[in-house]
Design a protein around this motif. Structure first.
Motif, short mmCIF file in Angstrom:
data_model
loop_
_atom_site.label_atom_id
_atom_site.label_comp_id
_atom_site.label_asym_id
_atom_site.label_seq_id
_atom_site.Cartn_x
_atom_site.Cartn_y
_atom_site.Cartn_z
N ILE A 4 9.58 -2.54 -9.32
CA ILE A 4 8.55 -1.56 -8.99
C ILE A 4 8.78 -0.29 -9.80
O ILE A 4 9.88 0.25 -9.80
N PRO A 5 7.77 0.21 -10.50
CA PRO A 5 7.93 1.49 -11.21
C PRO A 5 8.35 2.59 -10.24
O PRO A 5 7.88 2.65 -9.10
N TYR A 6 9.25 3.45 -10.72
CA TYR A 6 9.83 4.47 -9.84
C TYR A 6 8.76 5.36 -9.22
O TYR A 6 8.76 5.60 -8.01
N LEU A 7 7.82 5.84 -10.03
CA LEU A 7 6.79 6.74 -9.52
C LEU A 7 5.88 6.01 -8.52
O LEU A 7 5.48 6.59 -7.50
N THR A 8 5.59 4.75 -8.79
CA THR A 8 4.76 3.96 -7.88
C THR A 8 5.45 3.78 -6.53
O THR A 8 4.83 3.93 -5.48
N ALA A 9 6.76 3.48 -6.57
CA ALA A 9 7.51 3.33 -5.32
C ALA A 9 7.55 4.63 -4.54
O ALA A 9 7.38 4.64 -3.31
N THR A 12 4.13 5.33 -3.01
CA THR A 12 3.86 4.38 -1.93
C THR A 12 4.61 4.75 -0.67
O THR A 12 4.05 4.75 0.44
N TYR A 13 5.89 5.09 -0.83
CA TYR A 13 6.68 5.55 0.33
C TYR A 13 6.06 6.82 0.93
O TYR A 13 5.97 6.97 2.16
N PHE A 14 5.62 7.73 0.06
CA PHE A 14 5.01 8.98 0.55
C PHE A 14 3.74 8.68 1.34
O PHE A 14 3.50 9.28 2.40
N SER A 15 2.92 7.76 0.86
CA SER A 15 1.67 7.42 1.54
C SER A 15 1.94 6.82 2.92
O SER A 15 1.30 7.20 3.91
N TYR A 16 2.88 5.87 2.97
CA TYR A 16 3.21 5.28 4.27
C TYR A 16 3.82 6.32 5.21
O TYR A 16 3.56 6.33 6.42
N GLY A 17 4.66 7.21 4.64
CA GLY A 17 5.26 8.27 5.47
C GLY A 17 4.20 9.19 6.06
O GLY A 17 4.27 9.57 7.23
N LEU A 18 3.21 9.53 5.23
CA LEU A 18 2.12 10.40 5.69
C LEU A 18 1.34 9.72 6.83
O LEU A 18 1.02 10.35 7.85
N TYR A 406 0.40 -2.19 -4.54
CA TYR A 406 1.47 -1.32 -4.07
C TYR A 406 1.01 -0.32 -3.01
O TYR A 406 1.31 -0.46 -1.83
N ASN A 407 0.27 0.70 -3.43
CA ASN A 407 -0.05 1.83 -2.54
C ASN A 407 -1.02 1.41 -1.44
O ASN A 407 -2.02 0.73 -1.71
N PRO A 434 6.48 -7.68 1.79
CA PRO A 434 7.30 -6.49 2.00
C PRO A 434 6.44 -5.22 1.94
O PRO A 434 5.39 -5.20 1.30
N LEU A 435 6.92 -4.15 2.56
CA LEU A 435 6.12 -2.93 2.73
C LEU A 435 5.58 -2.39 1.42
O LEU A 435 4.42 -1.97 1.34
#
Length: 489
Positions: A4-9, A12-18, A406-407, A434-435
């Motif tokens: 997974i590209p670093y920026l994409t990961a 994606t984590y930020f979106s799920y966290g939000l 991803y996102n 996976p998430l």
């Protein structure tokens, strides 16, 4: 493994966290409202608990219009999708009387048998009139017809095994068979991305379970060597039986199993091989006989072969093929054979007729044409998607091709925009994947024409630019046009 590209990961984590934070805040207010209304039954625990309930309410319901879309026609290359609307922000969806004619890129109709067929359909209708829709009985009571016996013989011959047994549901074929074959003191070594039916069957068996890295024979050998050396937990006795379970084509990855290497390792360590060909039987191989034929593997080296009739054969149910001793044992012990209603007679006739078409026993070469077309369609579509810059998983010849999204925001965006342009796709996200690895799963059919595929590519190109899912640089258009002209020539 997917890199997974670093920026994409990160995004994606930020979106799920939000989504998680806002969901928790809304749940706090919900508790106050519930406390004032006191509408819950006093003394009862909530029937839905935990993060699963939170995920459904705060994430899934926001995009549930992208899933469970009802259709109003046969799942052919084009089908009618029933339009729905919501007055409560997607909490509930209501059906309308309107339909949209859409290009079908989501059904497992690999060979096109799910639609009306000039050979299969009349025979299925004739069987319906003769036998009725159901036997209303299990196989051991009054649920075995001459069609069931013929079907089992044809399936065994088709996959190259001495005998076979058929069931009325593909999922149950795995989940009910594994507890019969395995138990305490046995070891199941399963690919990490095996289907949920295998996972549940393995858990229900009571056997010990080990997982090896997806499609990695070297890690499988490490796991087998370690487990054989250690033996059973606590007692350290040798395992009574070891079985390795893999899939022919992995349904969420579109990858072909590295079967020759895995079989060599199983032989080396005296472990049985269980091959799930749900998505590969009928769809790959020169004569549609699955990954064994495609990869040059002798079916005698595969101890247990499982497959379903819900994909390439346009019907329902599943089968287990193996030695006569194994099949006889399953007929005496498997609950899905002893207690479940047998496969519907018209469905059985559909499968028999489809096999005849594939083998050319209908007096035509339509079966060979279908197999050639699905291979050509799959490889063409995969190649064009990659040239456009999409991240596409899977191998050549596989009719399953996931496009990585991803996102979480891109899941509904891609699905809705495609539907607006009359292309129906299936999007898949957690917990099916996976998430971080949400995707759109494209399924190609022999019934798709080149014009259908070009239309889909045109729509995907526009939507991909709009949503931002072209994670790789696209080939120059001039080069693409030159290659396309060469192919046409």
């Amino acid at each position: 493994m997917i890199a997974i590209p670093y920026l994409t990961a990160l995004t994606t984590y930020f979106s799920y966290g939000l989504l998680f934070v806002f969901g928790q805040v809304r749940d706090v207010f919900r508790k106050f409202i519930d406390w004032w209304s006191s509408s819950n039954l006093q003394g009862y625990a909530p029937i839905c608990l935990g993060l699963e309930d939170f995920y459904i309410r705060r994430l899934y319901l926001r995009i549930q219009d992208c899933f469970n879309r009802p259709i109003a026609s046969a799942p052919d290359a084009w089908f009618d999708v029933v339009e729905r609307f919501s007055n409560d922000y997607n909490k509930t969806l209501k059906l309308t009387t309107k339909t949209s004619r859409c290009l079908n890129l989501g059904s497992y109709n690999y060979l096109g048998f799910a639609a009306s067929d000039e050979y299969c359909t009349p025979r299925a209708i004739q069987t319906l009139k003769k036998y009725s829709p159901s036997t209303c009985s299990s196989r051991v009571d009054g649920g075995t017809t001459v069609l069931h016996n013929e079907l089992e013989k044809r399936v065994a011959s088709f996959v190259g095994k001495p005998a076979a047994i058929v069931f009325g549901m593909g999922y149950v074929t795995n989940s009910a068979i594994l507890p019969v074959l395995m138990g305490k003191g046995r070891l199941i070594v399963s690919d990490s991305l095996n289907h949920n039916s295998i996972v549940n069957g393995a858990r229900g068996s009571g056997a010990s379970i080990c997982v090896f890295q997806h499609n990695t024979p070297s890690h499988l050998e490490e796991v087998l060597r370690e487990q054989i050396a250690e033996g059973q937990p606590r007692t350290r006795r040798p395992w009574k039986k070891i079985i390795v379970i893999v899939e022919g084509i992995y349904s969420m990855e579109g990858e072909l199993c590295k079967l020759p290497e895995i079989i060599a390792i199983c032989k080396k360590y005296k472990a049985y091989t269980y091959l799930d060909e749900a998505h590969s039987i009928g769809a790959v191989g020169k004569t549609g006989r699955g990954v064994c034929e495609l990869l040059g593997v002798d079916t005698a080296d595969v101890d247990i072969m499982m497959g379903t009739f819900t994909k390439s054969f346009g019907s329902c149910g599943g089968y287990i093929a193996g030695s006569e001793e194994l099949i006889q044992y399953l007929k005496y012990t498997c609950p899905a054979h002893l207690y479940a209603t047998s496969i519907s007679p018209p469905a059985a006739e559909q499968i028999i007729s489809a096999i005849k078409v594939i083998l050319g026993e209908d007096g035509s070469n339509r079966g060979a044409q279908k197999l050639a077309r699905i291979r050509e369609n799959s490889n063409f579509f995969r190649s064009e998607l990659q040239k456009m810059g999409f991240e596409v998983l899977g191998d050549n010849d596989s009719p399953v091709m996931p496009i990585m999204l991803y996102n979480p925001a891109k899941i509904p965006a891609f699905s809705r925009e495609c539907l607006k342009q009359n292309v129906a796709v299936v999007t898949v996200a957690f917990p099916a994947t996976p998430l971080l690895l949400a995707r759109a799963r494209i399924c190609i059919s022999a019934s798709h024409t080149r014009e259908d595929l070009l239309k889909a590519l045109e729509v995907f190109g526009r939507v991909g630019d709009l949503v931002g899912i072209k994670y790789f640089p696209a080939e120059p258009k001039k080069l693409q046009e030159e290659e396309r002209l060469l192919k046409l020539e």
